[in-house]
Design an enzyme around this catalytic site. Structure first.
Site, PDB file in Angstrom:
ATOM      1  N   MET A  41     -10.461   9.788  -6.402  1.00 23.73           N
ATOM      2  CA  MET A  41      -9.514   9.753  -5.275  1.00 23.73           C
ATOM      3  C   MET A  41      -9.346  11.153  -4.718  1.00 23.73           C
ATOM      4  SD  MET A  41      -6.572   7.437  -6.991  1.00 23.73           S
ATOM      5  CE  MET A  41      -6.959   5.944  -7.914  1.00 23.73           C
ATOM      6  N   SER A  72     -11.244   0.593 -16.545  1.00 21.14           N
ATOM      7  CA  SER A  72     -10.856   1.698 -15.665  1.00 21.14           C
ATOM      8  C   SER A  72     -10.080   2.746 -16.452  1.00 21.14           C
ATOM      9  CB  SER A  72     -10.004   1.187 -14.502  1.00 21.14           C
ATOM     10  OG  SER A  72      -9.527   2.301 -13.777  1.00 21.14           O
ATOM     11  N   SER A  92      -4.791  -0.917 -16.571  1.00 23.87           N
ATOM     12  CA  SER A  92      -3.569  -0.976 -17.382  1.00 23.87           C
ATOM     13  C   SER A  92      -3.592  -2.131 -18.380  1.00 23.87           C
ATOM     14  CB  SER A  92      -2.331  -1.047 -16.487  1.00 23.87           C
ATOM     15  OG  SER A  92      -2.466  -2.035 -15.511  1.00 23.87           O
ATOM     16  N   GLY A 141      -5.585   3.313  -4.903  1.00 24.23           N
ATOM     17  CA  GLY A 141      -4.803   4.542  -5.062  1.00 24.23           C
ATOM     18  C   GLY A 141      -4.065   4.659  -6.383  1.00 24.23           C
ATOM     19  N   PHE A 142      -3.664   3.522  -6.955  1.00 21.28           N
ATOM     20  CA  PHE A 142      -2.848   3.586  -8.164  1.00 21.28           C
ATOM     21  C   PHE A 142      -3.178   2.433  -9.111  1.00 21.28           C
ATOM     22  CE2 PHE A 142      -0.575   5.489  -4.659  1.00 21.28           C
ATOM     23  CZ  PHE A 142      -0.181   6.716  -5.197  1.00 21.28           C
ATOM     24  N   GLY A 143      -3.057   2.705 -10.407  1.00 23.79           N
ATOM     25  CA  GLY A 143      -3.170   1.641 -11.401  1.00 23.79           C
ATOM     26  C   GLY A 143      -1.833   0.929 -11.536  1.00 23.79           C
ATOM     27  N   GLY A 144      -1.857  -0.207 -12.198  1.00 27.21           N
ATOM     28  CA  GLY A 144      -0.618  -0.897 -12.552  1.00 27.21           C
ATOM     29  C   GLY A 144       0.074  -1.663 -11.436  1.00 27.21           C
ATOM     30  N   GLY A 185      -7.975  -4.218  -9.498  1.00 26.80           N
ATOM     31  CA  GLY A 185      -6.541  -4.101  -9.233  1.00 26.80           C
ATOM     32  C   GLY A 185      -5.783  -5.336  -9.653  1.00 26.80           C
ATOM     33  N   GLY A 186      -4.871  -5.157 -10.609  1.00 28.54           N
ATOM     34  CA  GLY A 186      -4.025  -6.269 -11.043  1.00 28.54           C
ATOM     35  C   GLY A 186      -4.762  -7.333 -11.831  1.00 28.54           C
TER      36      GLY A 186
HETATM   37  C1  DX5 Z   1      -6.946   1.592  -8.032  1.00 24.84           C
HETATM   38  C2  DX5 Z   1      -8.177   1.760  -8.879  1.00 24.84           C
HETATM   39  C3  DX5 Z   1      -8.278   0.849 -10.026  1.00 24.84           C
HETATM   40  C4  DX5 Z   1      -7.153   0.944 -11.044  1.00 24.84           C
HETATM   41  C5  DX5 Z   1      -6.874  -0.469 -11.460  1.00 24.84           C
HETATM   42  O1  DX5 Z   1      -7.140   2.229  -6.820  1.00 24.84           O
HETATM   43  O2  DX5 Z   1      -9.339   1.580  -8.080  1.00 24.84           O
HETATM   44  O3  DX5 Z   1      -9.542   0.937 -10.678  1.00 24.84           O
HETATM   45  O4  DX5 Z   1      -7.424   1.715 -12.180  1.00 24.84           O
HETATM   46  O5  DX5 Z   1      -5.764  -0.479 -12.263  1.00 24.84           O
HETATM   47  P1  DX5 Z   1      -5.101  -1.807 -12.812  1.00 24.84           P
HETATM   48  O6  DX5 Z   1      -6.131  -2.573 -13.557  1.00 24.84           O
HETATM   49  O7  DX5 Z   1      -4.001  -1.265 -13.694  1.00 24.84           O
HETATM   50  O8  DX5 Z   1      -4.555  -2.544 -11.617  1.00 24.84           O
END
Ligand code: DX5
Ligand code: ZN
Length: 219
Positions: A38, A9, A199, A143-146, A177-178
């Site tokens: 997004m 990602s 991440s 919505g967010f990475g990490g 995610g995660g």
């Molecule tokens: C979150 C994204 C993911 C994100 C995952 O809404 O869809 O693709 O980049 O990030 P990590 O691997 O850091 O959880």
């Protein structure tokens, strides 16, 4: 179950050096580029869209997996297809008529994925499983990475795998995610085979070593 694939990602990549970051992912042994879209409405964040995807397409031959976190996705399927996505995944929660979105994606000659957020039950998409190539079970709120992995999603992965097996389908099950070298084992055992990681991979000092760690559970 299909072979494990790792989808990098780029949300967590250095976006000013995107070409080099995608090469880093390719050299490290990743299979796909995961492209998160997004719209600030379906999710409380805005990432990047069609012009960036066009540039991504020009600079990599890797399989590009577009994850649309946008309201009413049917409107923009053709644009993302033309911009170069190989797979288009949309959210069931965002579509008034998921079947119409699937047909639109297939009509563009692309692979199709349907996704559910952590709070959405598998029953919401059960009827669509035979129509898609992939089911994305979100393992964090989109919505967010990490963010931290939500363990309650493991049962939903098992449920999708059971439904696919019962129907004799080789549906890919993606998680997003995660995901890291520890959580990958749990989702793999639950039946997932397409692992999105942002991440964990892009913040890694040795991405190739970390990709190998992720693949250990397949041995
Ligand atoms: C979150 C994204 C993911 C994100 C995952 O809404 O869809 O693709 O980049 O990030 P990590 O691997 O850091 O959880
Ligand atoms: Zn994603």
């Amino acid at each position: 179950m299909n072979r494990m694939k790792i989808s990098a990602s780029i949300l967590s990549a250095d976006l000013c050096a995107l070409g080099a970051e995608m090469k880093r992912a390719e050299k490290a042994g990743c299979d796909h580029i995961h492209f998160d879209v997004m719209d600030g409405v379906f999710v409380p964040n805005i990432s990047y869209g069609i012009p960036v995807l066009e540039s991504v397409r020009k600079s990599t031959d890797m399989f590009v997996d577009a994850h649309l976190m946008i309201t009413d996705p049917v409107r923009l399927v053709e644009n993302f297809a033309k911009a170069g996505a190989d797979n288009i995944t949309f959210h069931a929660e965002a579509a008034a008529d998921p079947k119409a979105v699937i047909e639109k994606i297939k009509g563009c000659g692309k692979k199709c994925g349907i996704s559910i957020k952590p709070g959405t039950p598998v029953s919401a998409i059960k009827e669509y499983i035979p129509m898609v190539d992939m089911v994305l079970v979100m393992t964090v709120e989109p919505g967010f990475g990490g963010q931290g992995f939500i363990y309650e999603t493991l049962d939903k992965i098992k449920e999708v795998r059971t439904i696919a097996d019962e129907l004799g389908l080789d549906t890919d099950i993606q998680v997003d995610g995660g995901i890291n070298d520890k959580t990958v084992k749990l989702v793999y055992e639950a039946g997932a085979n397409v692992m999105v990681a942002g991440s964990y991979l892009f913040h890694s000092a040795d991405m190739a070593a970390d990709v190998l760690k992720m693949r250990e559970c397949e041995k």
